[in-house]
Write a protein that holds these residues in place. Structure first.
Motif, PDB file in Angstrom:
ATOM      1  N   THR A  29       0.883  -1.262  -0.187  1.00  0.00           N
ATOM      2  CA  THR A  29      -0.097  -0.177   0.017  1.00  0.00           C
ATOM      3  C   THR A  29       0.873   1.287  -0.042  1.00  0.00           C
ATOM      4  O   THR A  29       0.697   2.255  -0.654  1.00  0.00           O
ATOM      5  N   ALA A  30       1.881   1.179   0.896  1.00  0.00           N
ATOM      6  CA  ALA A  30       2.826   2.564   0.781  1.00  0.00           C
ATOM      7  C   ALA A  30       3.416   2.837  -0.291  1.00  0.00           C
ATOM      8  O   ALA A  30       3.684   3.724  -0.938  1.00  0.00           O
ATOM      9  N   GLU A  31       3.728   1.593  -1.115  1.00  0.00           N
ATOM     10  CA  GLU A  31       4.607   1.669  -2.274  1.00  0.00           C
ATOM     11  C   GLU A  31       3.699   2.548  -3.512  1.00  0.00           C
ATOM     12  O   GLU A  31       4.061   3.104  -4.362  1.00  0.00           O
ATOM     13  N   ARG A  32       2.397   2.314  -3.304  1.00  0.00           N
ATOM     14  CA  ARG A  32       1.137   3.009  -4.166  1.00  0.00           C
ATOM     15  C   ARG A  32       1.194   4.557  -4.062  1.00  0.00           C
ATOM     16  O   ARG A  32       0.867   5.171  -4.767  1.00  0.00           O
ATOM     17  N   LEU A  33       2.082   4.941  -3.089  1.00  0.00           N
ATOM     18  CA  LEU A  33       2.230   6.578  -2.849  1.00  0.00           C
ATOM     19  C   LEU A  33       3.137   7.070  -3.775  1.00  0.00           C
ATOM     20  O   LEU A  33       3.134   8.148  -4.011  1.00  0.00           O
ATOM     21  N   LEU A  34       3.978   6.269  -4.358  1.00  0.00           N
ATOM     22  CA  LEU A  34       5.200   6.752  -5.084  1.00  0.00           C
ATOM     23  C   LEU A  34       4.680   6.966  -6.697  1.00  0.00           C
ATOM     24  O   LEU A  34       3.448   6.550  -6.884  1.00  0.00           O
ATOM     25  N   PRO A  35       5.180   7.925  -7.147  1.00  0.00           N
ATOM     26  CA  PRO A  35       4.832   8.251  -8.666  1.00  0.00           C
ATOM     27  C   PRO A  35       4.780   7.148  -9.496  1.00  0.00           C
ATOM     28  O   PRO A  35       5.793   6.285  -9.550  1.00  0.00           O
ATOM     29  N   TYR A  36       4.136   6.922 -10.536  1.00  0.00           N
ATOM     30  CA  TYR A  36       4.106   5.804 -11.387  1.00  0.00           C
ATOM     31  C   TYR A  36       5.068   6.112 -12.546  1.00  0.00           C
ATOM     32  O   TYR A  36       5.269   7.239 -13.011  1.00  0.00           O
ATOM     33  N   PRO A  37       5.768   5.139 -13.101  1.00  0.00           N
ATOM     34  CA  PRO A  37       6.966   5.130 -14.115  1.00  0.00           C
ATOM     35  C   PRO A  37       5.955   6.048 -15.236  1.00  0.00           C
ATOM     36  O   PRO A  37       4.900   5.766 -15.664  1.00  0.00           O
ATOM     37  N   ALA A  38       7.006   6.898 -16.025  1.00  0.00           N
ATOM     38  CA  ALA A  38       6.145   7.896 -16.948  1.00  0.00           C
ATOM     39  C   ALA A  38       5.255   7.130 -18.077  1.00  0.00           C
ATOM     40  O   ALA A  38       6.030   6.180 -18.616  1.00  0.00           O
ATOM     41  N   LEU A  39       4.326   7.255 -18.211  1.00  0.00           N
ATOM     42  CA  LEU A  39       3.276   7.064 -19.458  1.00  0.00           C
ATOM     43  C   LEU A  39       2.684   8.197 -20.135  1.00  0.00           C
ATOM     44  O   LEU A  39       2.493   9.296 -19.714  1.00  0.00           O
ATOM     45  N   ASP A  40       2.701   7.775 -21.536  1.00  0.00           N
ATOM     46  CA  ASP A  40       2.015   9.035 -22.397  1.00  0.00           C
ATOM     47  C   ASP A  40       0.506   8.776 -22.123  1.00  0.00           C
ATOM     48  O   ASP A  40      -0.078   7.871 -21.449  1.00  0.00           O
ATOM     49  N   GLU A  41      -0.160   9.811 -22.669  1.00  0.00           N
ATOM     50  CA  GLU A  41      -1.750   9.844 -22.381  1.00  0.00           C
ATOM     51  C   GLU A  41      -2.586   8.838 -22.821  1.00  0.00           C
ATOM     52  O   GLU A  41      -3.526   8.546 -21.928  1.00  0.00           O
ATOM     53  N   ALA A  42      -2.136   8.405 -24.000  1.00  0.00           N
ATOM     54  CA  ALA A  42      -3.131   7.398 -24.337  1.00  0.00           C
ATOM     55  C   ALA A  42      -2.971   5.939 -23.558  1.00  0.00           C
ATOM     56  O   ALA A  42      -4.020   5.150 -23.306  1.00  0.00           O
ATOM     57  N   THR A  43      -1.613   5.688 -23.183  1.00  0.00           N
ATOM     58  CA  THR A  43      -1.299   4.340 -22.366  1.00  0.00           C
ATOM     59  C   THR A  43      -2.195   4.544 -20.969  1.00  0.00           C
ATOM     60  O   THR A  43      -2.675   3.747 -20.612  1.00  0.00           O
ATOM     61  N   GLN A  44      -1.953   5.791 -20.528  1.00  0.00           N
ATOM     62  CA  GLN A  44      -2.576   6.081 -19.167  1.00  0.00           C
ATOM     63  C   GLN A  44      -3.987   5.881 -19.104  1.00  0.00           C
ATOM     64  O   GLN A  44      -4.727   5.203 -18.264  1.00  0.00           O
ATOM     65  N   ALA A  45      -4.659   6.242 -20.396  1.00  0.00           N
ATOM     66  CA  ALA A  45      -6.117   6.325 -20.258  1.00  0.00           C
ATOM     67  C   ALA A  45      -6.511   4.936 -20.503  1.00  0.00           C
ATOM     68  O   ALA A  45      -7.400   4.320 -19.798  1.00  0.00           O
ATOM     69  N   ALA A  46      -5.882   3.974 -21.198  1.00  0.00           N
ATOM     70  CA  ALA A  46      -6.010   2.613 -21.446  1.00  0.00           C
ATOM     71  C   ALA A  46      -5.805   1.770 -20.132  1.00  0.00           C
ATOM     72  O   ALA A  46      -6.642   0.818 -20.031  1.00  0.00           O
ATOM     73  N   LEU A  47      -4.740   2.217 -19.254  1.00  0.00           N
ATOM     74  CA  LEU A  47      -4.650   1.464 -18.153  1.00  0.00           C
ATOM     75  C   LEU A  47      -5.753   1.769 -17.083  1.00  0.00           C
ATOM     76  O   LEU A  47      -6.138   1.044 -16.513  1.00  0.00           O
TER      77      LEU A  47
END
Length: 512
Positions: A29-47
């Protein structure tokens, strides 16, 4: 932040979790506080839409998902980091492995691969009686289940018929443990009929082992070899998998206007987006986490960074095919109709082509390995992997034949779970013949549950139904994966699998 604190507090005060289970849940749960590896907008939307999925591995990939040490290196040279000399006896070899396992990371926090155990231990068995070997293996097996209580922990044996493999199978059937998971690497040229019968007899008793088609599996790898780990994942020995991402084929089909749109536009689009997600996670692991720079596993030669692949998973094939059938006005269903099945084979072939065309840095052989991903407990709108929807399975032979052509494409793992009627206990020959025929026909891995066994295979890992009942009564479980099995039983229909009769087992058995 207040929501995160609420979740953390809920974990800390959960009476069904052990202190170790709480510590693991709190860290995830604590790890989810960290920023996610960089994703472009379309990939982030699909995720975000969960059309593609990161398997909730975490926001900071600081260790590979699956690590497959070459434990033979350890037994030959010992470990400077662990201050272990090379073992000289069977007892020393087993204790060396027992120590090593606690230093092998994975997505679960416990090792997903504990070695080709018979091949590792046979050199230490000269002069060891069968009685002593049996006793040592039994103590070892009990230790594994009690100290590393995770059903994704996986041992391999075979392909030859040998004393250690037989002792493992005997102990595994006697103890009826969830852990470790177990695969026998079957090669008809060296394993022999007696060993295959012993494996299928064990399946009737305890649902294990998986039986891997060793000649077929090893073709996908190099001379150093492979292992079957976690659920049923085939990966390079001395390496592993940096990450596992996946595509929900059911949702991709629902976004399609018709079959042509699916193949020309939607499927290529989401393969591309999932490949971008995969690259981002792999690049973070190799270029930012420092794992491969600092790990003693690399320094001592247990693993080689160049032998880590990425797993490109798919699930929801059944729903995707049925949706495309509906769009075309065809009534046939996946697993039961030749046209529907042929459509599924076409999807698998196209997936293999598209995935192989996506170049990736820091990945073994330069591209991901296609994987039939067997689902997670939160999946409620899609059947795991390429399986036939639970409750609608045909007879076992038809079941195998319907799915067999897919097995050529999923080199990092594909598995069907045949649920057999309990009458097979009266005629174990039927299970032997089914396994032998399926493997000879090109099935990559044979797996079966038997009706009314306490030990049940969920996706590829095992649970005991008695453990699930205890967990549901708010009494917790010492086994980490019981909670996943309880969730899957409640939400994904695994207990609705249809037990099928292989042949005239009861009559055949009565005639003996």
């Amino acid at each position: 932040m207040s929501e995160i604190l609420r979740v953390l507090q809920q974990i800390a005060t959960d009476p069904t979790l052990s202190p170790a289970q709480k510590a693991h849940a709190l860290s995830v749960t604590a790890e989810r506080l960290l920023p996610y590896p960089a994703l472009d907008e379309a990939t982030q939307a699909a995720l975000d839409a969960r059309i593609i999925c990161d398997m909730y591995e975490g926001h900071a990939p600081y260790k590979p998902r699956y690590v497959l040490p070459d434990y033979a290196v350890l037994l030959q040279q010992g470990s400077a980091w662990l201050e272990l000399p090379p073992p000289q006896t069977l007892e020393e070899a087993i204790h060396t492995l027992m120590i090593a396992y606690h230093h092998v990371p994975s997505v679960t926090g416990m090792p997903v691969f504990i070695g080709h155990l018979d091949q590792l231990l046979l050199p230490f068995c000269e002069g060891v009686s069968d009685e002593v070997l049996y006793r040592q293996i039994k103590l070892f097996w009990r230790y594994l289940d009690r100290t590393l209580p995770d059903a994704f922990m996986h041992a391999n044996i075979g392909p030859d018929d040998n004393r250690v493999a037989r002792a493992v199978l005997q102990v595994d059937a006697e103890l009826q443990q969830v852990a470790p998971n177990l695969t026998f690497l079957y090669d008809p040229a060296v394993s022999g009929e007696a060993m295959l019968r012993l494996c299928t007899d064990n399946i009737i008793r305890c649902g294990k082992p998986h039986i891997a088609n060793h000649p077929l599996q090893r073709q996908a790898f190099d001379a150093r070899g492979y292992a079957v780990v976690s659920c049923y994942n085939s990966l390079p020995l001395g390496g592993g998998a940096s990450t596992l991402t996946r595509i929900n084929l059911a949702r991709v089909a629902r976004l399609s206007r018709d079959e042509d749109d699916f193949f020309r536009h939607q499927l290529p689009r989401y393969v591309d987006l999932n490949a971008r997600l995969t690259r981002s996670r792999v690049n973070y692991l190799f270029e930012q986490s420092g794992f491969f720079v600092s790990s003693f596993l690399v320094a001592e030669g247990w693993i080689d960074p160049a032998r880590f692949t990425a797993m490109f998973g798919v699930f929801g094939m059944a729903e995707a095919v049925n949706q495309l059938q509906d769009l075309a006005g065809r009534a046939g269903r996946y697993g039961h109709d030749a046209t529907a099945n042929a459509l599924g084979y076409r999807i698998s072939a196209e997936l293999a082509r598209l995935v192989a065309a996506e170049p990736m840095d820091h990945v073994w052989r330069g591209h991901a390995m296609l994987h039939a991903q067997a689902g997670i407990s939160s999946d409620q709108d899609a059947t795991p992997a390429l399986r036939i929807p639970y409750g609608s399975e045909p007879d076992p032979v038809t079941h195998v034949l319907a799915l067999l052509p897919h097995h050529a494409y999923y080199l990092s793992g594909i598995s069907e779970i045949l649920t057999l009627d309990e009458t097979v206990r009266a005629n174990p020959e039927a299970v032997y013949q089914l396994a032998q025929g399926a493997l000879a026909s090109g099935l990559r891995e044979f797996t079966a549950n038997v009706q009314h066994n306490d030990l049940v295979r969920v996706t590829g890992y095992m649970i005991r139904l008695s453990d699930v009942q205890r967990f549901n009564e708010a009494r917790g479980s010492r086994i980490n994966t019981t909670v996943l099995g309880a969730e899957a039983a409640a939400s994904t229909g695994i207990l609705a699998r249809q037990p099928r009769v292989v042949a005239q087992e009861w009559l055949a058995g009565a005639e003996r």
